[in-house]
Design a protein around this motif. Sequence first.
Motif, mmCIF file in Angstrom:
data_model
loop_
_atom_site.group_PDB
_atom_site.id
_atom_site.type_symbol
_atom_site.label_atom_id
_atom_site.label_comp_id
_atom_site.label_asym_id
_atom_site.label_seq_id
_atom_site.Cartn_x
_atom_site.Cartn_y
_atom_site.Cartn_z
ATOM 1 N N LYS A 1 0.826 -1.209 0.000
ATOM 2 C CA LYS A 1 0.000 0.000 0.000
ATOM 3 C C LYS A 1 0.860 1.260 0.000
ATOM 4 O O LYS A 1 0.520 2.257 -0.652
ATOM 5 C CB LYS A 1 -0.943 -0.010 1.195
ATOM 6 C CG LYS A 1 -2.050 -1.047 1.090
ATOM 7 C CD LYS A 1 -2.965 -0.994 2.300
ATOM 8 C CE LYS A 1 -4.100 -2.006 2.161
ATOM 9 N NZ LYS A 1 -4.998 -2.000 3.343
ATOM 10 N N LYS A 2 1.967 1.206 0.721
ATOM 11 C CA LYS A 2 2.893 2.341 0.704
ATOM 12 C C LYS A 2 3.399 2.589 -0.706
ATOM 13 O O LYS A 2 3.439 3.742 -1.183
ATOM 14 C CB LYS A 2 4.067 2.066 1.654
ATOM 15 C CG LYS A 2 5.243 3.021 1.487
ATOM 16 C CD LYS A 2 6.449 2.619 2.320
ATOM 17 C CE LYS A 2 7.669 3.438 1.945
ATOM 18 N NZ LYS A 2 8.833 3.197 2.811
ATOM 19 N N HIS A 3 3.785 1.531 -1.392
ATOM 20 C CA HIS A 3 4.282 1.650 -2.763
ATOM 21 C C HIS A 3 3.201 2.207 -3.677
ATOM 22 O O HIS A 3 3.470 3.096 -4.503
ATOM 23 C CB HIS A 3 4.745 0.278 -3.244
ATOM 24 C CG HIS A 3 5.555 0.326 -4.496
ATOM 25 N ND1 HIS A 3 5.936 -0.811 -5.186
ATOM 26 C CD2 HIS A 3 6.053 1.365 -5.209
ATOM 27 C CE1 HIS A 3 6.631 -0.462 -6.255
ATOM 28 N NE2 HIS A 3 6.711 0.848 -6.294
ATOM 29 N N GLU A 4 1.991 1.749 -3.525
ATOM 30 C CA GLU A 4 0.894 2.222 -4.367
ATOM 31 C C GLU A 4 0.618 3.707 -4.140
ATOM 32 O O GLU A 4 0.357 4.448 -5.095
ATOM 33 C CB GLU A 4 -0.359 1.393 -4.091
ATOM 34 C CG GLU A 4 -0.250 -0.039 -4.599
ATOM 35 C CD GLU A 4 -1.388 -0.925 -4.120
ATOM 36 O OE1 GLU A 4 -2.173 -0.450 -3.251
ATOM 37 O OE2 GLU A 4 -1.497 -2.074 -4.584
ATOM 38 N N ARG A 5 0.683 4.153 -2.877
ATOM 39 C CA ARG A 5 0.475 5.581 -2.583
ATOM 40 C C ARG A 5 1.546 6.441 -3.240
ATOM 41 O O ARG A 5 1.246 7.508 -3.786
ATOM 42 C CB ARG A 5 0.461 5.812 -1.065
ATOM 43 C CG ARG A 5 -0.802 5.351 -0.372
ATOM 44 C CD ARG A 5 -0.880 5.905 1.039
ATOM 45 N NE ARG A 5 0.251 5.502 1.870
ATOM 46 C CZ ARG A 5 0.274 4.392 2.602
ATOM 47 N NH1 ARG A 5 -0.764 3.558 2.594
ATOM 48 N NH2 ARG A 5 1.328 4.082 3.346
ATOM 49 N N ARG A 6 2.786 5.972 -3.187
ATOM 50 C CA ARG A 6 3.869 6.736 -3.810
ATOM 51 C C ARG A 6 3.687 6.808 -5.321
ATOM 52 O O ARG A 6 3.905 7.865 -5.937
ATOM 53 C CB ARG A 6 5.209 6.079 -3.453
ATOM 54 C CG ARG A 6 6.453 6.692 -4.105
ATOM 55 C CD ARG A 6 6.948 7.926 -3.354
ATOM 56 N NE ARG A 6 6.187 9.095 -3.647
ATOM 57 C CZ ARG A 6 6.311 9.844 -4.757
ATOM 58 N NH1 ARG A 6 7.186 9.547 -5.675
ATOM 59 N NH2 ARG A 6 5.586 10.917 -4.912
ATOM 60 N N LEU A 7 3.262 5.707 -5.933
ATOM 61 C CA LEU A 7 3.010 5.719 -7.366
ATOM 62 C C LEU A 7 1.856 6.648 -7.722
ATOM 63 O O LEU A 7 1.914 7.377 -8.721
ATOM 64 C CB LEU A 7 2.721 4.297 -7.856
ATOM 65 C CG LEU A 7 3.902 3.316 -7.869
ATOM 66 C CD1 LEU A 7 3.424 1.925 -8.258
ATOM 67 C CD2 LEU A 7 5.002 3.790 -8.809
ATOM 68 N N PRO B 1 4.930 14.621 -10.242
ATOM 69 C CA PRO B 1 6.222 13.987 -9.971
ATOM 70 C C PRO B 1 7.035 14.748 -8.920
ATOM 71 O O PRO B 1 6.946 15.983 -8.807
ATOM 72 C CB PRO B 1 6.926 14.030 -11.330
ATOM 73 C CG PRO B 1 5.838 14.197 -12.333
ATOM 74 C CD PRO B 1 4.770 15.004 -11.647
ATOM 75 N N LEU B 2 7.835 14.001 -8.175
ATOM 76 C CA LEU B 2 8.722 14.645 -7.204
ATOM 77 C C LEU B 2 9.649 15.646 -7.884
ATOM 78 O O LEU B 2 9.996 16.678 -7.299
ATOM 79 C CB LEU B 2 9.557 13.584 -6.481
ATOM 80 C CG LEU B 2 8.844 12.737 -5.433
ATOM 81 C CD1 LEU B 2 9.785 11.668 -4.895
ATOM 82 C CD2 LEU B 2 8.317 13.603 -4.299
ATOM 83 N N ALA B 3 10.052 15.346 -9.106
ATOM 84 C CA ALA B 3 10.928 16.267 -9.837
ATOM 85 C C ALA B 3 10.295 17.637 -10.009
ATOM 86 O O ALA B 3 10.996 18.654 -10.007
ATOM 87 C CB ALA B 3 11.286 15.681 -11.195
#
Length: 315
Positions: A234-240, A247-249
């Motif tokens: 779930k953490k990975h999905e939230r970041r995606l 984007p973080l950039a």
Amino acid sequence: MGTLLAGVPKAPLPIDAPADYRTFREIVYTEEAQVGYLSFNFYNGAMSMSQCTRLRDASFHARSRPTRVIVLLGGADFWSNGIDLNAIEASADPATESWRNINAIDDLIFEILNTMSHFVIAGLRGNAGAGGAMLALAADHVYARSGVVLNPHYRSMGDLYGSEYWTYTLPRRVGQRRALELTLSFRPIGTRAARDMGFLDDAFGEDTGAFEAELRERARRLARDPEFRVMLRKKHERRLDDEYAKPLASYRARELERMQVNFFGPDLAYHEARRRFVFKGNPPPQGTRAPASEAAPWVLSQVAGRAGIGVGCVP
């Protein structure tokens, strides 16, 4: 020792050398019960370009290990206070060194935000301010010892805008309105207020020993949680999802556009405030160390250079 040390070879210890090794070490990594603990004891919490780079490399080591949780402990007296203003002032070109330093801490935070193999906990045993306070927000869980003081703002340093991905991490914890209030004011906040507004997940421990004991127990419980793999997914999905939305950039490029003006623009407020801070309000006469205006196009070219991972350090 001065010149007496000329030619003496350096013998750095590996990051995972025993913690009881009888020498001072700024960065120490230890493991216990599927939890890795990364301590970084930088003087007064200030983090120079090289220290940020070494801490980033240490984080690579931590997430390469077969553990489940990484705890960022900072130092016992100060967790972090962001970029190292003394090292910047002592450099031959403070504007360029400022740029190198802010990019190095951004590189570190980028890696923490994108640690998908572990849960990351920030454990603040000591005070945190400016970019150091924002560094803590890159973690998944943020805990502090009761009584710690936080200064999550930059503006007192010559109206500095700040970076460290704060425009991403701070609003997601406290909301956009509160994020602006915190960064535009010069007020410190205590742990109770920080917890109530969502800046901290919790604050506990009457002293450092009690805080560390409870922190370690919480880290162990998280590592043993039967739903750990589900939570990590779930953490990975939230970041995606966040990356797809913006984007973080993009956050980093916008922040550094403002910082570029602070460092290289015609307004010298940041440079003057930094000198007052370093020399305790009584700086020596200033020569001609103001940043050169011709540096600005070169800096802007760096902003556009590595959009995939944010803005890179000046080579």
